[in-house]
Motif scaffolding. Structure first.
Motif, PDB file in Angstrom:
ATOM      1  N   THR A 133      23.679   6.897  26.532  1.00  0.00           N
ATOM      2  CA  THR A 133      25.018   7.359  24.936  1.00  0.00           C
ATOM      3  C   THR A 133      24.318   8.368  24.802  1.00  0.00           C
ATOM      4  O   THR A 133      24.931   9.205  24.692  1.00  0.00           O
ATOM      5  CB  THR A 133      24.788   6.444  24.296  1.00  0.00           C
ATOM      6  OG1 THR A 133      25.459   4.795  25.254  1.00  0.00           O
ATOM      7  CG2 THR A 133      25.767   6.354  22.853  1.00  0.00           C
ATOM      8  N   ILE A 134      23.318   8.576  24.858  1.00  0.00           N
ATOM      9  CA  ILE A 134      22.761   9.629  23.525  1.00  0.00           C
ATOM     10  C   ILE A 134      22.939  11.347  24.660  1.00  0.00           C
ATOM     11  O   ILE A 134      24.317  11.907  23.711  1.00  0.00           O
ATOM     12  CB  ILE A 134      21.528   9.887  22.939  1.00  0.00           C
ATOM     13  CG1 ILE A 134      20.302   8.835  21.994  1.00  0.00           C
ATOM     14  CG2 ILE A 134      20.767  11.368  23.119  1.00  0.00           C
ATOM     15  CD1 ILE A 134      19.616   8.638  22.108  1.00  0.00           C
ATOM     16  N   ALA A 135      22.698  10.800  25.734  1.00  0.00           N
ATOM     17  CA  ALA A 135      23.049  12.468  26.359  1.00  0.00           C
ATOM     18  C   ALA A 135      24.486  12.588  26.595  1.00  0.00           C
ATOM     19  O   ALA A 135      25.431  13.803  26.453  1.00  0.00           O
ATOM     20  CB  ALA A 135      22.455  11.831  27.864  1.00  0.00           C
ATOM     21  N   THR A 136      25.547  11.492  26.933  1.00  0.00           N
ATOM     22  CA  THR A 136      27.218  11.951  26.777  1.00  0.00           C
ATOM     23  C   THR A 136      27.701  12.344  25.213  1.00  0.00           C
ATOM     24  O   THR A 136      28.385  13.429  25.326  1.00  0.00           O
ATOM     25  CB  THR A 136      27.928  10.378  26.305  1.00  0.00           C
ATOM     26  OG1 THR A 136      27.196   9.570  28.358  1.00  0.00           O
ATOM     27  CG2 THR A 136      29.443  10.403  26.667  1.00  0.00           C
ATOM     28  N   ARG A 137      26.420  12.293  24.058  1.00  0.00           N
ATOM     29  CA  ARG A 137      26.891  12.732  22.765  1.00  0.00           C
ATOM     30  C   ARG A 137      26.168  14.651  22.884  1.00  0.00           C
ATOM     31  O   ARG A 137      27.838  15.198  22.286  1.00  0.00           O
ATOM     32  CB  ARG A 137      26.490  11.660  22.258  1.00  0.00           C
ATOM     33  CG  ARG A 137      27.141  10.208  21.979  1.00  0.00           C
ATOM     34  CD  ARG A 137      26.653   9.484  20.638  1.00  0.00           C
ATOM     35  NE  ARG A 137      27.318   8.200  19.995  1.00  0.00           N
ATOM     36  CZ  ARG A 137      28.070   8.002  19.414  1.00  0.00           C
ATOM     37  NH1 ARG A 137      28.455   9.368  18.666  1.00  0.00           N
ATOM     38  NH2 ARG A 137      28.851   7.687  19.294  1.00  0.00           N
ATOM     39  N   ILE A 138      25.376  14.504  23.304  1.00  0.00           N
ATOM     40  CA  ILE A 138      24.511  15.345  23.770  1.00  0.00           C
ATOM     41  C   ILE A 138      25.860  16.557  24.844  1.00  0.00           C
ATOM     42  O   ILE A 138      26.038  17.781  23.815  1.00  0.00           O
ATOM     43  CB  ILE A 138      23.350  15.710  23.621  1.00  0.00           C
ATOM     44  CG1 ILE A 138      22.308  14.925  23.003  1.00  0.00           C
ATOM     45  CG2 ILE A 138      22.821  16.999  24.915  1.00  0.00           C
ATOM     46  CD1 ILE A 138      20.563  15.176  23.270  1.00  0.00           C
TER      47      ILE A 138
END
Length: 70
Positions: free
Chosen positions: A9-14
């Motif tokens: 999720t964090i990687a997608t947002r970044i």
């Protein structure tokens, strides 16, 4: 949420923030495009599109004034 799910999720947002989101503080380009020096090319393309739209509107107004359908 699992740790792997959180990382995804964090990687997608970044990725979205750095590569897709247009930032007003840097001229409505993505940070990646700014870093790669593409902002001038992007702005020139936008200017071309705006000028083409203006010309199309001008021609349509001219035809409307003459009473000819566009």
């Amino acid at each position: 949420m699992t740790p792997d799910g959180a990382h995804a999720t964090i990687a997608t947002r970044i990725d979205h923030y750095n590569n897709h989101r247009l930032h007003s503080a840097i001229g409505y380009v993505s940070p990646r495009d700014k870093l790669l020096g593409r902002e001038t090319e992007i702005w020139a393309g936008r200017d071309r599109k705006r000028e083409a739209a203006r010309e199309l509107r001008r021609k349509r107004r001219e035809l409307d004034h003459l009473g000819t359908p566009a």
